[in-house]
Scaffold this active site. Structure first.
Site, PDB file in Angstrom:
ATOM      1  N   HIS A 353       0.740  -1.061   0.218  1.00  0.00           N
ATOM      2  CA  HIS A 353       0.039  -0.064  -0.123  1.00  0.00           C
ATOM      3  C   HIS A 353       0.617   1.173   0.106  1.00  0.00           C
ATOM      4  CE1 HIS A 353      -3.763   1.794   0.089  1.00  0.00           C
ATOM      5  NE2 HIS A 353      -4.387   1.085   0.722  1.00  0.00           N
ATOM      6  N   TYR A 467     -13.335   5.119  10.321  1.00  0.00           N
ATOM      7  CA  TYR A 467     -12.658   5.808   9.455  1.00  0.00           C
ATOM      8  C   TYR A 467     -13.121   5.336   8.027  1.00  0.00           C
ATOM      9  CZ  TYR A 467      -8.312   6.405   6.649  1.00  0.00           C
ATOM     10  OH  TYR A 467      -7.143   6.607   5.886  1.00  0.00           O
ATOM     11  N   SER A 469     -12.320   5.624   4.010  1.00  0.00           N
ATOM     12  CA  SER A 469     -11.420   6.091   3.022  1.00  0.00           C
ATOM     13  C   SER A 469     -11.968   6.818   1.821  1.00  0.00           C
ATOM     14  CB  SER A 469     -10.499   4.890   2.516  1.00  0.00           C
ATOM     15  OG  SER A 469      -9.225   5.399   1.727  1.00  0.00           O
ATOM     16  N   THR A 480      -5.414  10.098   0.052  1.00  0.00           N
ATOM     17  CA  THR A 480      -6.726   9.840   0.554  1.00  0.00           C
ATOM     18  C   THR A 480      -6.820  10.794   1.603  1.00  0.00           C
ATOM     19  OG1 THR A 480      -5.910   8.441   2.104  1.00  0.00           O
ATOM     20  CG2 THR A 480      -6.772   7.469   0.237  1.00  0.00           C
TER      21      THR A 480
HETATM   22  O1  BUJ Z   1      -7.369   5.295   3.531  1.00  0.00           O
HETATM   23  C1  BUJ Z   1      -6.257   5.056   2.922  1.00  0.00           C
HETATM   24  O2  BUJ Z   1      -5.670   5.953   3.046  1.00  0.00           O
HETATM   25  C2  BUJ Z   1      -6.212   3.832   2.409  1.00  0.00           C
HETATM   26  C3  BUJ Z   1      -6.862   2.356   2.816  1.00  0.00           C
HETATM   27  C4  BUJ Z   1      -6.823   2.093   3.940  1.00  0.00           C
HETATM   28  N1  BUJ Z   1      -7.721   1.134   4.751  1.00  0.00           N
HETATM   29  C5  BUJ Z   1      -7.806  -0.242   3.975  1.00  0.00           C
HETATM   30  C6  BUJ Z   1      -7.147   0.814   6.053  1.00  0.00           C
HETATM   31  C7  BUJ Z   1      -8.941   1.844   5.141  1.00  0.00           C
HETATM   32  N2  BUJ Z   1      -6.985   1.554   1.651  1.00  0.00           N
HETATM   33  C8  BUJ Z   1      -7.995   1.319   1.038  1.00  0.00           C
HETATM   34  O3  BUJ Z   1      -9.076   1.946   1.265  1.00  0.00           O
HETATM   35  C9  BUJ Z   1      -7.901   0.189  -0.232  1.00  0.00           C
HETATM   36  C10 BUJ Z   1      -8.920  -0.807   0.022  1.00  0.00           C
HETATM   37  C11 BUJ Z   1      -9.037  -1.643  -0.979  1.00  0.00           C
HETATM   38  C12 BUJ Z   1      -9.691  -2.545  -0.814  1.00  0.00           C
HETATM   39  C13 BUJ Z   1     -11.300  -2.488  -0.644  1.00  0.00           C
HETATM   40  C14 BUJ Z   1     -12.319  -3.534  -0.552  1.00  0.00           C
HETATM   41  C15 BUJ Z   1     -13.610  -3.022  -1.011  1.00  0.00           C
HETATM   42  C16 BUJ Z   1     -14.411  -4.268  -1.259  1.00  0.00           C
HETATM   43  C17 BUJ Z   1     -15.491  -4.203  -2.206  1.00  0.00           C
HETATM   44  C18 BUJ Z   1     -16.506  -5.260  -2.276  1.00  0.00           C
HETATM   45  C19 BUJ Z   1     -17.449  -5.975  -1.230  1.00  0.00           C
HETATM   46  C20 BUJ Z   1     -18.498  -6.946  -1.509  1.00  0.00           C
HETATM   47  C21 BUJ Z   1     -18.864  -8.003  -0.810  1.00  0.00           C
HETATM   48  C22 BUJ Z   1     -19.971  -8.811  -1.330  1.00  0.00           C
HETATM   49  C23 BUJ Z   1     -20.296 -10.096  -0.277  1.00  0.00           C
END
Ligand code: BUJ
Length: 640
Positions: A353, A467, A469, A480
């Site tokens: 990341h 939180y 994002s 972000t």
């Molecule tokens: O916020 C930031 O700076 C980066 C964040 C950090 N954090 C993960 C801790 C929040 N990073 C991201 O947001 C990247 C995350 C990538 C993965 C996202 C997953 C989304 C899932 C979508 C589908 C779910 C469907 C489920 C169905 C059963």
């Protein structure tokens, strides 16, 4: 996220050749604003309100007031002055990279998320060899398109019907680069996004180093790294002129690897990338000193890592675990991204990341999914080329010292302990969908976030730091900002929907409250996307203060500051028809990691936790009940 369209090309090495150069808008992207200090303080206090008792709040209020008129003002002036001298980037960029790279915890679970691809709709293409060949070829086509500066730039189209077309591209192309962003925004309400992260998608890796890791790129690289059964294989995928190898040859090399009848290594080196960064730094040094520098460099310089797994997995739980952490032997977590493929052709991306965020990875993800499904390069009847794959593919051999061998065995124990301490569950809720929420004239994201607030409250009768994002890629080097979905209004909603409280409000009172929650959440989202949150600003001020030395201002020593940054609910969403699911681990031991999707036919979420701190199964049940209550109320039915 939209699939971009652009000029198709018959050149097999490219996905397309965009009318607009990839970097067309880069020079004119807006500068990330530093919010006014007063506004940051007001927003911060508002976010703190539902998390604190009256007494704690009035203490924090005084501290913030004091900060705003004293040290805060001086620090902010310095932050603004430094920012003015650094127009080529933004005020928080360096500190944000450092936040990742100086973190000494393991990146597996603590940082790397995953996104899983939907299956290819043609089941015969989900064969491991066919699909991995197709993904490999499409990834190379994406990479070459990007490197040639003809990857269609990422643009957020407010009105896709008006601007996501080639007329827009032809017109905007004529606008000189220093003004191009403004042309797109003003004429078309189309907002180009920062593309600066993309150069680290390929041939890039994180290297563990003392105190602060390093990001290394190897731009001349021509080979891929394949991990199978814990062994590393490398082979060239580009010829000396940089052209992609014939697909049947690539297929032959992958087939050779898939049929290599070798036992898993006694000391699977890859597990070291799941170690804490200090341990890994020391062991890596030992590996280098044992004569493996060149071999290790082969892994570091690979265009990306393809992990071919031996297990056939079908149920969501096993797939999520495999994609988030695997068994420790067949992942190289340091690589910018790894493409993961189970024996039955289920595919995902797991990414490091520090170098970049979901938006950049999702673009790659969407484009390769589209290319593999709409424009497959090998088919069930494709015969691998008759080439000498044994000569072309090299299995890497490492000479390991006893220290490293022991380090690997210890790491395997640590890995199993950590990953087995993680629990996971998921929900796919079909009784209320994005369409329904839109029909209620509510923001779907706020609806989902409210269900998390209500679920946590149902489980623990508490509102906690949350939180969400939010991308700030609309700005130069934007990464972000944090949305703070726990508000006084969501807290009120939690209380109003609490059936154990005795008196139940009327349906219209409940509806009114949900509408207010949605309005506030939408406002907070807008602010965050415009760089007007408070989190990055306070983070920048704190980093600056630390750099300047002396005692930190009281605002940063206030337990309430630590508490709001101890994000018990860490959430992230994305929407794409290529994504089946995705997720990440909690960011604190007593937290939940919530990846969620909002779809026309379901609301879904994958949730992780570390028991006994939290109980994810019960939380999922509480989300389901909350969604049902919210849906019923919005349909005009009383709470039961
Ligand atoms: O916020 C930031 O700076 C980066 C964040 C950090 N954090 C993960 C801790 C929040 N990073 C991201 O947001 C990247 C995350 C990538 C993965 C996202 C997953 C989304 C899932 C979508 C589908 C779910 C469907 C489920 C169905 C059963």
């Amino acid at each position: 996220m939209m699939f971009s369209s652009s000029a198709p090309t018959s050149d097999p090495d490219f996905l397309h050749k965009s009318i607009l150069p990839t970097d067309h808008f880069q020079a004119s992207l807006p500068h990330l604003p530093i919010p006014k200090l007063e506004e940051t303080c007001t927003r911060y206090l508002k976010a703190q309100r539902p998390l604190l008792t009256d007494e704690e709040y009035s203490k924090t209020e005084k501290i913030v007031d004091q900060f705003k008129n004293n040290e805060g003002r001086t620090l902010n002036e310095e932050l603004v002055a430094t920012d003015k001298k650094n127009k080529h980037t933004n005020y928080v960029s360096e500190a944000w990279f450092d936040m990742y790279l100086k973190d000494r915890r393991a990146i597996c679970l603590n940082q790397n998320p995953f996104m899983a691809f939907n299956d290819d709709p043609r089941s015969e293409y989900n064969d491991q060899l066919i699909r991995s060949t197709n993904f490999l070829v499409s990834s190379l086509r994406f990479m070459k398109t990007l490197q040639a500066n003809v990857l269609d730039p990422e643009v957020f189209h407010l009105n896709p019907a008006k601007s996501d077309n080639n007329t827009f591209r032809r017109v905007v192309r004529l606008i000189p680069k220093p003004l191009a962003f403004y042309g797109a925004a003003l004429l078309y309400k189309a907002y180009p996004l920062d593309m600066s992260q993309y150069h680290r998608l390929f041939a890039s890796t994180r290297i563990p180093r003392p105190d602060k890791d390093e990001l290394l790129s190897s731009p001349n690289s021509r080979h891929i790294v394949v991990l199978r059964k814990g062994h590393f294989y490398v082979f060239d995928v580009l010829d000396v002129n940089g052209k992609i190898l014939p697909v049947e040859q690539i297929m032959s090399h992958l087939k050779y690897i898939l049929t290599d009848n070798v036992k898993p290594p006694e000391f699977p080196l890859a597990v070291l990338t799941s170690q804490d960064r200090d341990t890994w730094t020391k062991l890596r040094q030992d590996i280098v000193e044992s004569g493996n520098a060149e071999t290790l460099n082969k892994v570091d310089a690979g265009l990306f890592v393809l992990c071919l797994d031996d297990e056939e997995l079908n149920d969501s739980g096993s797939l999520c675990r495999s994609f988030l952490h695997g068994n420790g032997m067949n992942r190289w977590f340091d690589k910018s991204f790894s493409l993961l493929m189970t024996a039955n052709g289920k595919a995902a991306v797991n990414f490091e990341h520090s170098w970049g965020d979901g938006v950049a990875v999702l673009r790659y993800f969407n484009d390769v999914f589209k290319d593999t499904t709409k424009n497959a390069h090998v088919h069930p009847d494709t015969k691998p080329a008759k080439v000498d794959s044994k000569a072309a593919v090299k299995r890497l051999e490492f000479q390991l010292s006893d220290t490293t061998k022991q380090g690997i065995l210890d790491s395997l124990i640590d890995f199993n302990k950590t990953t087995s301490s993680l629990d996971m569950d998921f929900i796919k809720y079909e009784a209320c969908t994005k369409k329904d929420i839109k029909k209620y004239k509510l923001s779907p994201d706020s609806f989902m976030q409210l269900s998390f607030q209500m679920a946590f409250y149902r489980q623990y009768q508490k509102t906690v730091a949350t939180y969400e994002s939010c991308s700030t890629a609309a700005f130069k080097h934007g990464r972000t900002e944090t949305i703070r979905p726990a508000t006084t209004m969501t807290q009120k909603a939690c209380q109003m929907f609490d059936k154990s409280s005795g008196v139940l409000p009327s349906v219209s009172e409940l509806q009114q409250c949900v509408r207010e929650c949605s309005k506030i959440h939408s406002q907070l989202t807008k602010e965050a996307a415009m760089g007007q949150g408070f989190d990055r600003h306070l983070f920048g001020l704190k980093t600056l203060s630390t750099k300047m030395g002396g005692e930190l201002p009281e605002i940063f020593r206030d337990p309430a500051y630590a508490s709001i940054n101890h994000n018990i609910l860490s959430t992230s969403t994305l929407s794409s028809s290529a994504v089946m699911f995705g997720g990440f681990a909690p960011v604190v031991q007593d937290g939940y990691g919530i990846g969620y999707g909002i779809d026309d036919s379901y609301l879904g979420s994958i949730i992780t936790s570390y028991p006994p701190h939290r109980k994810v199964g019960q939380f999922v049940q509480c989300i389901e009940e909350s969604l049902t209550d919210l849906g019923n109320v919005m349909e005009g039915k009383p709470l039961k």
